[in-house]
Scaffold this motif. Structure first.
Motif, PDB file in Angstrom:
ATOM      1  N   GLY A 220      -3.170   5.604  -3.816  1.00 37.46           N
ATOM      2  CA  GLY A 220      -4.147   6.633  -4.146  1.00 37.46           C
ATOM      3  C   GLY A 220      -5.256   6.750  -3.127  1.00 37.46           C
ATOM      4  O   GLY A 220      -5.277   6.082  -2.106  1.00 37.46           O
ATOM      5  N   ASN A 221      -6.187   7.672  -3.431  1.00 38.00           N
ATOM      6  CA  ASN A 221      -7.346   7.908  -2.584  1.00 38.00           C
ATOM      7  C   ASN A 221      -8.577   7.997  -3.495  1.00 38.00           C
ATOM      8  O   ASN A 221      -8.767   9.013  -4.159  1.00 38.00           O
ATOM      9  N   PRO A 222      -9.355   6.926  -3.563  1.00 35.72           N
ATOM     10  CA  PRO A 222      -9.164   5.636  -2.867  1.00 35.72           C
ATOM     11  C   PRO A 222      -8.055   4.819  -3.536  1.00 35.72           C
ATOM     12  O   PRO A 222      -7.745   5.011  -4.714  1.00 35.72           O
ATOM     13  N   ALA A 223      -7.470   3.895  -2.780  1.00 32.17           N
ATOM     14  CA  ALA A 223      -6.372   3.070  -3.289  1.00 32.17           C
ATOM     15  C   ALA A 223      -6.856   2.201  -4.442  1.00 32.17           C
ATOM     16  O   ALA A 223      -7.930   1.617  -4.394  1.00 32.17           O
ATOM     17  N   ARG A 224      -6.030   2.166  -5.507  1.00 30.76           N
ATOM     18  CA  ARG A 224      -6.335   1.363  -6.693  1.00 30.76           C
ATOM     19  C   ARG A 224      -5.119   0.512  -7.045  1.00 30.76           C
ATOM     20  O   ARG A 224      -3.981   0.887  -6.762  1.00 30.76           O
ATOM     21  N   LEU A 225      -5.358  -0.580  -7.742  1.00 32.17           N
ATOM     22  CA  LEU A 225      -4.275  -1.453  -8.170  1.00 32.17           C
ATOM     23  C   LEU A 225      -3.405  -0.733  -9.201  1.00 32.17           C
ATOM     24  O   LEU A 225      -3.901  -0.260 -10.220  1.00 32.17           O
ATOM     25  N   LEU A 226      -2.101  -0.647  -8.917  1.00 34.52           N
ATOM     26  CA  LEU A 226      -1.151  -0.074  -9.861  1.00 34.52           C
ATOM     27  C   LEU A 226      -0.408  -1.161 -10.625  1.00 34.52           C
ATOM     28  O   LEU A 226      -0.116  -1.015 -11.804  1.00 34.52           O
ATOM     29  N   LYS A 227      -0.091  -2.241  -9.876  1.00 38.08           N
ATOM     30  CA  LYS A 227       0.699  -3.314 -10.477  1.00 38.08           C
ATOM     31  C   LYS A 227       0.362  -4.627  -9.779  1.00 38.08           C
ATOM     32  O   LYS A 227       0.476  -4.726  -8.559  1.00 38.08           O
ATOM     33  N   SER A 228      -0.017  -5.615 -10.547  1.00 39.52           N
ATOM     34  CA  SER A 228      -0.328  -6.937 -10.004  1.00 39.52           C
ATOM     35  C   SER A 228       0.966  -7.691  -9.734  1.00 39.52           C
ATOM     36  O   SER A 228       1.940  -7.536 -10.477  1.00 39.52           O
ATOM     37  N   SER A 229       0.964  -8.518  -8.672  1.00 38.27           N
ATOM     38  CA  SER A 229       2.137  -9.324  -8.340  1.00 38.27           C
ATOM     39  C   SER A 229       2.188 -10.610  -9.139  1.00 38.27           C
ATOM     40  O   SER A 229       3.196 -11.275  -9.176  1.00 38.27           O
ATOM     41  N   SER A 230       1.080 -11.000  -9.723  1.00 36.12           N
ATOM     42  CA  SER A 230       1.054 -12.292 -10.415  1.00 36.12           C
ATOM     43  C   SER A 230       1.452 -12.212 -11.850  1.00 36.12           C
ATOM     44  O   SER A 230       1.732 -11.279 -12.451  1.00 36.12           O
TER      45      SER A 230
ATOM     46  N   ILE B 166       0.871  -1.180   0.000  1.00 32.19           N
ATOM     47  CA  ILE B 166       0.000   0.000   0.000  1.00 32.19           C
ATOM     48  C   ILE B 166       0.907   1.229   0.000  1.00 32.19           C
ATOM     49  O   ILE B 166       1.737   1.392   0.894  1.00 32.19           O
ATOM     50  N   GLY B 167       0.748   2.092  -0.977  1.00 28.47           N
ATOM     51  CA  GLY B 167       1.591   3.277  -1.093  1.00 28.47           C
ATOM     52  C   GLY B 167       1.347   4.286   0.022  1.00 28.47           C
ATOM     53  O   GLY B 167       0.258   4.361   0.603  1.00 28.47           O
ATOM     54  N   ALA B 168       2.365   5.085   0.284  1.00 28.24           N
ATOM     55  CA  ALA B 168       2.287   6.126   1.305  1.00 28.24           C
ATOM     56  C   ALA B 168       1.129   7.071   1.003  1.00 28.24           C
ATOM     57  O   ALA B 168       0.877   7.428  -0.147  1.00 28.24           O
ATOM     58  N   GLY B 169       0.397   7.446   2.048  1.00 27.52           N
ATOM     59  CA  GLY B 169      -0.701   8.400   1.919  1.00 27.52           C
ATOM     60  C   GLY B 169      -1.972   7.838   1.323  1.00 27.52           C
ATOM     61  O   GLY B 169      -2.951   8.569   1.162  1.00 27.52           O
ATOM     62  N   SER B 170      -1.983   6.570   1.003  1.00 26.50           N
ATOM     63  CA  SER B 170      -3.174   5.962   0.391  1.00 26.50           C
ATOM     64  C   SER B 170      -4.311   5.829   1.389  1.00 26.50           C
ATOM     65  O   SER B 170      -4.085   5.772   2.594  1.00 26.50           O
ATOM     66  N   VAL B 171      -5.524   5.754   0.868  1.00 21.20           N
ATOM     67  CA  VAL B 171      -6.709   5.507   1.681  1.00 21.20           C
ATOM     68  C   VAL B 171      -7.366   4.238   1.142  1.00 21.20           C
ATOM     69  O   VAL B 171      -7.856   4.224   0.007  1.00 21.20           O
ATOM     70  N   VAL B 172      -7.327   3.180   1.948  1.00 19.32           N
ATOM     71  CA  VAL B 172      -7.890   1.894   1.526  1.00 19.32           C
ATOM     72  C   VAL B 172      -9.325   1.828   2.014  1.00 19.32           C
ATOM     73  O   VAL B 172      -9.582   1.785   3.217  1.00 19.32           O
ATOM     74  N   THR B 173     -10.271   1.835   1.066  1.00 20.87           N
ATOM     75  CA  THR B 173     -11.695   1.893   1.396  1.00 20.87           C
ATOM     76  C   THR B 173     -12.441   0.610   1.063  1.00 20.87           C
ATOM     77  O   THR B 173     -13.569   0.436   1.478  1.00 20.87           O
ATOM     78  N   LYS B 174     -11.792  -0.270   0.276  1.00 24.47           N
ATOM     79  CA  LYS B 174     -12.441  -1.523  -0.144  1.00 24.47           C
ATOM     80  C   LYS B 174     -11.475  -2.691   0.035  1.00 24.47           C
ATOM     81  O   LYS B 174     -10.261  -2.505   0.045  1.00 24.47           O
ATOM     82  N   ASP B 175     -12.032  -3.886   0.143  1.00 22.49           N
ATOM     83  CA  ASP B 175     -11.210  -5.087   0.266  1.00 22.49           C
ATOM     84  C   ASP B 175     -10.224  -5.181  -0.892  1.00 22.49           C
ATOM     85  O   ASP B 175     -10.537  -4.806  -2.027  1.00 22.49           O
ATOM     86  N   ILE B 176      -9.036  -5.702  -0.573  1.00 23.70           N
ATOM     87  CA  ILE B 176      -8.007  -5.969  -1.582  1.00 23.70           C
ATOM     88  C   ILE B 176      -7.766  -7.470  -1.561  1.00 23.70           C
ATOM     89  O   ILE B 176      -7.238  -8.007  -0.594  1.00 23.70           O
ATOM     90  N   ARG B 177      -8.166  -8.149  -2.626  1.00 28.71           N
ATOM     91  CA  ARG B 177      -8.104  -9.608  -2.669  1.00 28.71           C
ATOM     92  C   ARG B 177      -7.034 -10.137  -3.631  1.00 28.71           C
ATOM     93  O   ARG B 177      -6.798 -11.333  -3.686  1.00 28.71           O
ATOM     94  N   THR B 178      -6.394  -9.250  -4.374  1.00 27.14           N
ATOM     95  CA  THR B 178      -5.376  -9.642  -5.338  1.00 27.14           C
ATOM     96  C   THR B 178      -4.029  -9.068  -4.928  1.00 27.14           C
ATOM     97  O   THR B 178      -3.919  -7.857  -4.721  1.00 27.14           O
ATOM     98  N   PRO B 179      -2.982  -9.908  -4.815  1.00 27.82           N
ATOM     99  CA  PRO B 179      -1.644  -9.388  -4.478  1.00 27.82           C
ATOM    100  C   PRO B 179      -1.195  -8.351  -5.499  1.00 27.82           C
ATOM    101  O   PRO B 179      -1.496  -8.465  -6.695  1.00 27.82           O
ATOM    102  N   GLY B 180      -0.496  -7.339  -5.019  1.00 34.98           N
ATOM    103  CA  GLY B 180       0.003  -6.305  -5.913  1.00 34.98           C
ATOM    104  C   GLY B 180       0.302  -5.033  -5.156  1.00 34.98           C
ATOM    105  O   GLY B 180       0.313  -5.001  -3.931  1.00 34.98           O
ATOM    106  N   THR B 181       0.512  -3.963  -5.921  1.00 30.97           N
ATOM    107  CA  THR B 181       0.812  -2.644  -5.371  1.00 30.97           C
ATOM    108  C   THR B 181      -0.388  -1.742  -5.604  1.00 30.97           C
ATOM    109  O   THR B 181      -0.892  -1.640  -6.726  1.00 30.97           O
ATOM    110  N   TYR B 182      -0.813  -1.077  -4.544  1.00 29.70           N
ATOM    111  CA  TYR B 182      -1.996  -0.220  -4.572  1.00 29.70           C
ATOM    112  C   TYR B 182      -1.617   1.159  -4.041  1.00 29.70           C
ATOM    113  O   TYR B 182      -0.814   1.272  -3.115  1.00 29.70           O
TER     114      TYR B 182
END
Length: 145
Positions: A135-145, A117-133
């Motif tokens: 923003g506000n609200p936090a969004r997937l930037l890069k998947s780990s798979s 989770i990036g600095a300053g992000s706001v996580v408002t919804k479940d994150i079920r996929t590994p990766g980098t998130y």
């Protein structure tokens, strides 16, 4: 500190306010942190300074919680604060190997293993996929798979 269940080799830097929580083996807790009742922090997790972890939060093993991270359990579901009505609070579950950047805000959510989770992000919804998130609200930037 009161009623804290500590594992082995836990390092605390005071001042910190911990009560009714569990801190597993080989954890680090930085200064000016508050970890409330019922919180579980998994083995080898680092909690940096100025972090607030409210009730109903569990954090997995090998995690990193950056400086100033805030966990929230009251969603203001009635249009304002719950005012101590615990039945209105919601839980947060953080998986293993999760890194949360400084000053992120974590609403009551589930976060899967192997998430950044990036600095300053706001996580408002479940994150079920590994990766980098981020923003506000936090969004997937890069998947780990």
């Amino acid at each position: 500190m009161r009623d804290v269940e500590f594992g082995q080799r836990v390092k605390l830097v005071e001042p910190c306010n911990l009560y009714g929580c569990e801190i597993a083996d080989d954890c680090f807790v930085g200064p000016f942190t508050e970890i409330q009742g019922g919180v579980v922090v998994g083995a080898r997790t680092r909690v940096q300074s100025h972090v607030f972890i409210c009730e109903l939060v569990s954090i997995g093993e090998d995690c990193f919680v950056g400086h100033g991270v805030m966990f929230i359990n009251d969603t203001f579901s009635t249009g304002g604060p719950a005012r101590g009505r615990r039945e209105l609070w919601r839980a947060t579950k953080i998986g293993n190997r999760v890194s949360i950047g400084s000053n992120a805000t974590i609403m009551p959510v589930f976060i899967a293993d192997d998430v950044v989770i990036g600095a300053g992000s706001v996580v408002t919804k479940d994150i079920r996929t590994p990766g980098t998130y981020a923003g506000n609200p936090a969004r997937l930037l890069k998947s780990s798979s």
